[in-house]
Motif scaffolding. Structure first.
Motif, PDB file in Angstrom:
ATOM      1  N   LYS A  90      86.831  38.388 -43.351  1.00 43.05           N
ATOM      2  CA  LYS A  90      85.308  38.557 -42.934  1.00 43.05           C
ATOM      3  C   LYS A  90      84.668  39.621 -43.561  1.00 43.05           C
ATOM      4  CE  LYS A  90      86.079  41.543 -38.808  1.00 43.05           C
ATOM      5  NZ  LYS A  90      85.545  41.831 -37.498  1.00 43.05           N
ATOM      6  N   HIS A  91      85.767  40.725 -43.950  1.00 40.91           N
ATOM      7  CA  HIS A  91      85.169  41.758 -44.861  1.00 40.91           C
ATOM      8  C   HIS A  91      84.625  41.292 -46.076  1.00 40.91           C
ATOM      9  CE1 HIS A  91      89.380  42.144 -46.001  1.00 40.91           C
ATOM     10  NE2 HIS A  91      88.698  42.560 -47.025  1.00 40.91           N
ATOM     11  N   VAL A 124      80.836  39.166 -37.776  1.00 37.59           N
ATOM     12  CA  VAL A 124      81.145  39.069 -39.276  1.00 37.59           C
ATOM     13  C   VAL A 124      79.942  39.581 -39.885  1.00 37.59           C
ATOM     14  CG1 VAL A 124      79.967  36.710 -39.004  1.00 37.59           C
ATOM     15  CG2 VAL A 124      81.510  37.167 -40.902  1.00 37.59           C
ATOM     16  N   PRO A 125      79.828  40.005 -40.972  1.00 41.37           N
ATOM     17  CA  PRO A 125      78.647  40.834 -41.868  1.00 41.37           C
ATOM     18  C   PRO A 125      77.550  39.591 -41.863  1.00 41.37           C
ATOM     19  CG  PRO A 125      80.690  41.317 -42.684  1.00 41.37           C
ATOM     20  CD  PRO A 125      81.006  40.384 -41.707  1.00 41.37           C
ATOM     21  N   LEU A 146      69.669  30.748 -39.520  1.00 40.47           N
ATOM     22  CA  LEU A 146      70.960  29.889 -39.249  1.00 40.47           C
ATOM     23  C   LEU A 146      71.944  30.802 -38.581  1.00 40.47           C
ATOM     24  CD1 LEU A 146      71.015  28.682 -43.062  1.00 40.47           C
ATOM     25  CD2 LEU A 146      70.682  27.315 -40.991  1.00 40.47           C
ATOM     26  N   GLU A 147      71.931  32.219 -39.012  1.00 42.22           N
ATOM     27  CA  GLU A 147      72.906  33.008 -38.263  1.00 42.22           C
ATOM     28  C   GLU A 147      72.199  33.218 -36.756  1.00 42.22           C
ATOM     29  OE1 GLU A 147      74.297  35.881 -41.897  1.00 42.22           O
ATOM     30  OE2 GLU A 147      72.814  36.629 -40.615  1.00 42.22           O
ATOM     31  N   GLY A 150      77.579  32.464 -29.637  1.00 46.26           N
ATOM     32  CA  GLY A 150      77.975  33.883 -29.341  1.00 46.26           C
ATOM     33  C   GLY A 150      78.508  34.647 -30.583  1.00 46.26           C
ATOM     34  N   ILE A 151      78.682  34.185 -31.618  1.00 44.10           N
ATOM     35  CA  ILE A 151      79.271  35.016 -32.566  1.00 44.10           C
ATOM     36  C   ILE A 151      78.068  35.970 -33.416  1.00 44.10           C
ATOM     37  CG2 ILE A 151      80.072  34.853 -35.090  1.00 44.10           C
ATOM     38  CD1 ILE A 151      81.211  32.070 -34.213  1.00 44.10           C
ATOM     39  N   GLU A 152      78.624  37.391 -33.197  1.00 51.38           N
ATOM     40  CA  GLU A 152      77.236  38.180 -33.762  1.00 51.38           C
ATOM     41  C   GLU A 152      77.510  38.722 -35.337  1.00 51.38           C
ATOM     42  OE1 GLU A 152      76.949  41.690 -31.244  1.00 51.38           O
ATOM     43  OE2 GLU A 152      77.367  40.677 -29.618  1.00 51.38           O
ATOM     44  N   PHE A 153      76.514  38.836 -35.925  1.00 48.67           N
ATOM     45  CA  PHE A 153      76.442  39.042 -37.428  1.00 48.67           C
ATOM     46  C   PHE A 153      75.938  40.354 -37.464  1.00 48.67           C
ATOM     47  CE2 PHE A 153      76.263  34.535 -36.836  1.00 48.67           C
ATOM     48  CZ  PHE A 153      76.842  33.961 -37.829  1.00 48.67           C
ATOM     49  N   GLU A 154      76.779  41.272 -38.038  1.00 47.53           N
ATOM     50  CA  GLU A 154      76.663  42.700 -38.119  1.00 47.53           C
ATOM     51  C   GLU A 154      75.545  42.776 -39.189  1.00 47.53           C
ATOM     52  OE1 GLU A 154      80.336  44.055 -39.634  1.00 47.53           O
ATOM     53  OE2 GLU A 154      81.307  43.204 -38.042  1.00 47.53           O
TER      54      GLU A 154
END
Length: 178
Positions: free
Chosen positions: A8-9, A72-73, A85-86, A94-98
């Motif tokens: 993910k990084h 995830v970024p 899309l994010e 429920g996936i968060e996007f930093e």
């Protein structure tokens, strides 16, 4: 289909490299919940980025695997089109996007608890209630899908605008479950 899994990084750098290499269109971002997938041994979720070359048939799926609660970024810095899309992936799984500029629900009401595409989202037996008085009754919803009942949703507390029943008036509250 060509796919690659990245940590993910490294996803932002990987997608930036894809764009530089000629995969200039972000076609889709979607999430997968492997909670009940037979034989799956990886992390529970995957976020998949579908990138495409406009001048050829080249297509690549870039995957990031996540555990429940991991984020995830955001790639909105690489593609502005990643914004919605994010948000859709956040809303459904429920996936968060930093670092996302405006991460909030896109398709479901703000007051709906949970994320409908999660495998553990309760289905079928709990009415979904909304702050404005609407509700979704699972039994009526299923009956509407089979053609046994014309209504898919109910309404408590006021008339819906632009909707009439076959008889020319809204059904009484006793006809709707709630």
């Amino acid at each position: 289909m060509t796919r690659v899994t990245v940590p993910k990084h490294a996803v932002v750098d990987a997608l930036r490299a894809c764009r530089t290499a000629g995969l200039e269109m972000l076609t889709d971002i979607f999430g997968i919940d492997y909670l009940t997938y037979p034989g799956h041994r990886g992390k529970r979720f995957a976020v998949v980025y579908n990138v495409h070359c406009l001048h050829g048939a080249d297509r690549l799926f870039v995957r990031v695997e996540l555990n429940d609660g991991e984020s995830v970024p955001s790639v909105t810095g690489v593609w502005r089109g990643a914004d919605f899309l994010e948000r859709e992936t956040f809303d459904m799984l429920g996936i968060e996007f930093e670092g996302h500029p405006n991460l909030r629900k896109l398709l479901t009401p703000e007051d709906l608890e949970g994320h409908p595409h999660r495998k553990d989202f309760p289905l079928g037996e709990t009415p979904t209630l909304f702050n404005d008085g609407r509700f979704l009754d699972p039994a009526a919803f299923r009956a509407g899908l089979t053609g046994k009942n014309p209504g898919l949703t109910g309404w408590k507390g006021g008339a819906r605008h632009g909707v009439t029943s076959e008889q020319g008036s809204l059904p009484d509250e006793g006809g709707a479950r709630g």
